[in-house]
Design a protein around this motif. Structure first.
Motif, PDB file in Angstrom:
ATOM      1  N   VAL A 264      17.235   8.360   4.684  1.00 34.64           N
ATOM      2  CA  VAL A 264      15.948  10.352   4.683  1.00 34.64           C
ATOM      3  C   VAL A 264      17.034  11.060   5.524  1.00 34.64           C
ATOM      4  O   VAL A 264      18.070  10.635   6.561  1.00 34.64           O
ATOM      5  CB  VAL A 264      15.120   9.793   5.951  1.00 34.64           C
ATOM      6  CG1 VAL A 264      14.222  11.023   6.085  1.00 34.64           C
ATOM      7  CG2 VAL A 264      13.863   8.728   5.358  1.00 34.64           C
TER       8      VAL A 264
ATOM      9  N   THR B 172      17.010  14.696   8.332  1.00 32.24           N
ATOM     10  CA  THR B 172      16.094  15.258   8.372  1.00 32.24           C
ATOM     11  C   THR B 172      17.104  16.930   9.145  1.00 32.24           C
ATOM     12  O   THR B 172      18.152  16.469   9.911  1.00 32.24           O
ATOM     13  CB  THR B 172      15.336  14.810   9.701  1.00 32.24           C
ATOM     14  OG1 THR B 172      14.360  13.966   8.528  1.00 32.24           O
ATOM     15  CG2 THR B 172      13.763  16.520   9.728  1.00 32.24           C
ATOM     16  N   SER B 173      16.460  17.634   8.926  1.00 28.51           N
ATOM     17  CA  SER B 173      17.652  18.985   9.390  1.00 28.51           C
ATOM     18  C   SER B 173      16.311  20.195   9.901  1.00 28.51           C
ATOM     19  O   SER B 173      15.407  20.355  10.013  1.00 28.51           O
ATOM     20  CB  SER B 173      18.897  19.776   7.981  1.00 28.51           C
ATOM     21  OG  SER B 173      17.603  20.206   7.306  1.00 28.51           O
TER      22      SER B 173
ATOM     23  N   PHE C  70      12.623  24.053   9.099  1.00 30.46           N
ATOM     24  CA  PHE C  70      13.067  22.643   8.638  1.00 30.46           C
ATOM     25  C   PHE C  70      13.367  22.155   7.916  1.00 30.46           C
ATOM     26  O   PHE C  70      12.400  22.297   6.260  1.00 30.46           O
ATOM     27  CB  PHE C  70      12.196  22.295   9.527  1.00 30.46           C
ATOM     28  CG  PHE C  70      11.024  20.793   9.025  1.00 30.46           C
ATOM     29  CD1 PHE C  70      11.834  20.006  10.121  1.00 30.46           C
ATOM     30  CD2 PHE C  70       9.651  20.151   8.265  1.00 30.46           C
ATOM     31  CE1 PHE C  70      11.340  18.439   9.636  1.00 30.46           C
ATOM     32  CE2 PHE C  70       9.681  18.714   8.264  1.00 30.46           C
ATOM     33  CZ  PHE C  70      10.826  17.836   9.276  1.00 30.46           C
TER      34      PHE C  70
ATOM     35  N   ILE D 216      13.309  17.861   4.841  1.00 25.25           N
ATOM     36  CA  ILE D 216      13.321  17.249   5.529  1.00 25.25           C
ATOM     37  C   ILE D 216      13.417  16.064   4.196  1.00 25.25           C
ATOM     38  O   ILE D 216      12.992  16.365   2.417  1.00 25.25           O
ATOM     39  CB  ILE D 216      11.977  16.464   5.897  1.00 25.25           C
ATOM     40  CG1 ILE D 216      11.962  14.338   5.964  1.00 25.25           C
ATOM     41  CG2 ILE D 216      10.683  16.604   4.740  1.00 25.25           C
ATOM     42  CD1 ILE D 216      11.327  13.667   6.955  1.00 25.25           C
TER      43      ILE D 216
ATOM     44  N   ARG E 242      12.023  16.554  -1.191  1.00 25.94           N
ATOM     45  CA  ARG E 242      12.326  17.874  -0.178  1.00 25.94           C
ATOM     46  C   ARG E 242      11.404  18.721   0.147  1.00 25.94           C
ATOM     47  O   ARG E 242      10.845  19.095  -0.625  1.00 25.94           O
ATOM     48  CB  ARG E 242      13.476  19.029  -0.559  1.00 25.94           C
ATOM     49  CG  ARG E 242      14.596  19.830   0.026  1.00 25.94           C
ATOM     50  CD  ARG E 242      15.167  20.442  -0.071  1.00 25.94           C
ATOM     51  NE  ARG E 242      15.618  20.278   0.544  1.00 25.94           N
ATOM     52  CZ  ARG E 242      16.843  20.699   1.671  1.00 25.94           C
ATOM     53  NH1 ARG E 242      17.286  19.585   2.205  1.00 25.94           N
ATOM     54  NH2 ARG E 242      16.957  22.190   2.265  1.00 25.94           N
TER      55      ARG E 242
END
Length: 416
Positions: free
Chosen positions: A297, A299-300, A321, A323, A338
Motif C-alpha cells: 500500500v 499512501t501520500s 490525498f 492511496i 487507486r
C-alpha cells in the motif's frame, strides 16, 4: 524538429505488429532489444466532461456525450550496458481512433532516450531527452463562447536534462544539472500557454550506510511564452522567472516500510505583471508499506502550485490525498485500486470576482493485470471521476464545471 505524418505512423505500427506476429523471439527483460504491440478499447460515458445540466445538442451538437476509443500501439525498447555506461531508448507510437467524434483522432509519438554515463564509480549522471503527447482534457480545455466548434488540442511536452552526481566522501554527494522544457498546444490555450523553460539546479545530498538519504536542492528557471507579447488588458505576460528550494528525504523505517518526503518553497515572478506572481510551500509525504509478500500500500499527501492564467485566477493550489493498494494474487495476476481526492484553490484574480473558484476533484480506479505467458499481457480497468466546483453557472454550453464521468478499458499487449 522531427515531423512524422499520420500515414507514416500507421505504416510503422502495422510493420511492427506484422513483425511481432512473424517473429518467434520471446520477450526477456534481460534482452538489450525488445518490441511491443497492442490494442485497447476504452468506453467513456462523458467524453467532454459536461455537467448534467448541459444541453448536449447545443453544447456538442450531438444527442449523446459518450464515445468509444480504439487505441493501438507499437514500441521499441533498447537497454544496453557497455562497461560503465548504459544506453536506453524507448519509442512508442499510440494511435487513438474515436468512434463518434472522429475529428479527435490523433497519433502520439512518445520517446525517451538516455545515456546513464559514469566517469568513475564516484562520478555519474544522466543525459536524456523525452517527448510526451496527449489530448488536452476537456475538463479544462473548453470554449464557452463556441462550444459547437469543439477543437482538438494536443499538448506536446519535450524535456532535455543533463545532471551529475559526484561522491565527495563520507556519504556526501554534490548534485548539479541543467534542463530545458518545451511545452506547446496544437490549439491556442492561454490558461496554460506555450512556453520554453530553461534552468539549472545545484544541491548536496547525504546518503547514510543504511542507504537512507537527505538532500537540499536549489533550482532556478527562466521561462518565455511562445507567440505572446505582454498584454496589459489581459495581463498575460511574455515571460517569467521561477526559483525553488527543496529538501528531500528517503527513510526506510523497517524492512517493510519506507518514507519518501519532500518540502520546498516556490516563487514565480513575471516579467511585466506582478499581479500574476505567486509563491508558496510545496510538499509531498508518501508512505510505502509492504504489508505482506503479496500486498503493498502506498499512501501520500501533497501540495503543489500550478500556473493557470485566466481573468479570475493566475494559479491554483492543489492539496491531494491518494492511496494505492496492490495485491499480487498469483505470479500471473495482480489487482490494484487507486483513490485520489484533490482540493484545488484558484487564486490571483486580475479582475474583481465575487468568489474565487474552488474545486474538489475525486477519482476511483480498479484495475487488473493478467500475464499468462511472458509474451502476452491482458489489462482491464474501471474508473470513476467527479468534480464539484464553486463555479456554477448552468447554461446550454456547460458553464457549470461540475461533472461525473465513468470509463472502462480492456486491452492486450504482445511483448517480444
Amino acid at each position: 524538429m522531427i515531423i512524422i505524418r499520420l500515414k507514416t505512423h500507421r505504416i510503422i505500427i502495422q510493420a511492427l505488429v506484422t513483425f511481432s506476429l512473424s517473429t518467434p523471439v520471446l520477450a526477456d527483460e534481460q534482452d538489450a532489444l525488445n518490441f511491443s504491440a497492442g490494442a485497447a478499447v476504452t468506453f467513456d460515458d462523458n467524453l467532454f466532461r459536461l455537467p448534467d445540466s448541459a444541453d448536449t445538442r447545443q453544447s456538442i451538437g450531438k444527442s449523446k456525450r459518450s464515445d468509444r476509443i480504439l487505441i493501438t500501439n507499437a514500441g521499441i525498447k533498447i537497454d544496453k550496458p557497455y562497461s560503465l555506461q548504459r544506453f536506453q531508448l524507448d519509442l512508442n507510437l499510440i494511435d487513438n481512433r474515436y468512434d463518434t467524434n472522429s475529428y479527435l483522432d490523433y497519433t502520439a509519438f512518445n520517446y525517451r532516450a538516455a545515456w546513464l554515463w559514469q566517469l568513475t564509480p564516484h562520478i555519474k549522471g544522466t543525459l536524456s531527452a523525452d517527448q510526451q503527447q496527449v489530448l488536452n482534457s476537456f475538463s479544462e480545455f473548453r470554449d464557452f463562447n463556441n462550444q459547437l466548434n469543439i477543437r482538438r488540442s494536443i499538448q506536446t511536452n519535450e524535456n532535455r536534462i543533463f545532471d551529475i552526481d559526484g561522491l565527495i566522501g563520507g556519504g556526501w554527494h554534490l548534485l548539479g544539472g541543467v534542463s530545458e522544457l518545451r511545452s506547446r498546444n496544437s490549439v491556442e490555450f492561454n490558461a496554460v500557454g506555450d512556453f520554453i523553460q530553461t534552468g539549472a539546479n545545484l544541491g548536496v545530498k547525504y546518503v547514510a550506510p543504511s542507504e537512507n538519504s537527505i538532500a537540499l536542492i536549489q533550482r532556478a528557471y527562466n521561462g518565455e511564452y511562445q507567440g505572446r507579447v505582454a498584454d496589459a488588458a489581459s495581463q498575460l505576460d511574455s515571460g517569467f522567472k521561477q526559483r525553488e528550494t527543496e529538501v528531500q528525504l528517503q527513510w526506510r523505517l523497517t524492512g517493510k516500510s519506507l518514507i519518501d518526503a519532500k518540502i520546498g518553497y516556490l516563487d514565480r515572478e513575471h516579467d511585466s505583471f506582478s499581479s500574476r506572481d505567486y509563491n508558496g510551500v510545496t510538499s509531498r509525504l508518501a508512505y510505502n508499506w509492504q504489508a505482506t509478500g503479496k500486498l503493498g500500500v502506498i499512501t501520500s499527501i501533497s501540495r503543489h502550485l500550478y500556473s493557470y492564467q485566466q481573468a479570475a485566477n493566475s494559479y491554483y493550489v492543489a492539496d491531494t490525498f491518494a492511496i494505492t493498494p496492490v495485491w499480487q494474487v498469483t505470479d500471473k495476476t495482480s489487482l490494484s485500486m487507486r483513490y485520489d481526492f484533490s482540493q484545488r484553490d484558484y487564486r490571483g484574480a486580475v479582475v474583481t470576482v465575487a468568489e474565487q473558484r474552488e474545486d474538489n476533484v475525486q477519482s476511483f480506479m480498479l484495475s487488473a493485470d493478467w500475464q499468462p505467458t511472458r509474451t502476452i499481457k491482458v489489462t482491464g480497468s474501471l474508473r470513476h471521476e467527479m468534480r464539484n466546483s464553486s463555479y456554477n453557472q448552468p447554461s446550454a454550453f456547460g458553464g457549470d464545471l461540475e461533472y461525473d464521468a465513468n470509463m472502462a478499458t480492456i486491452g492486450a499487449q504482445l511483448l517480444f
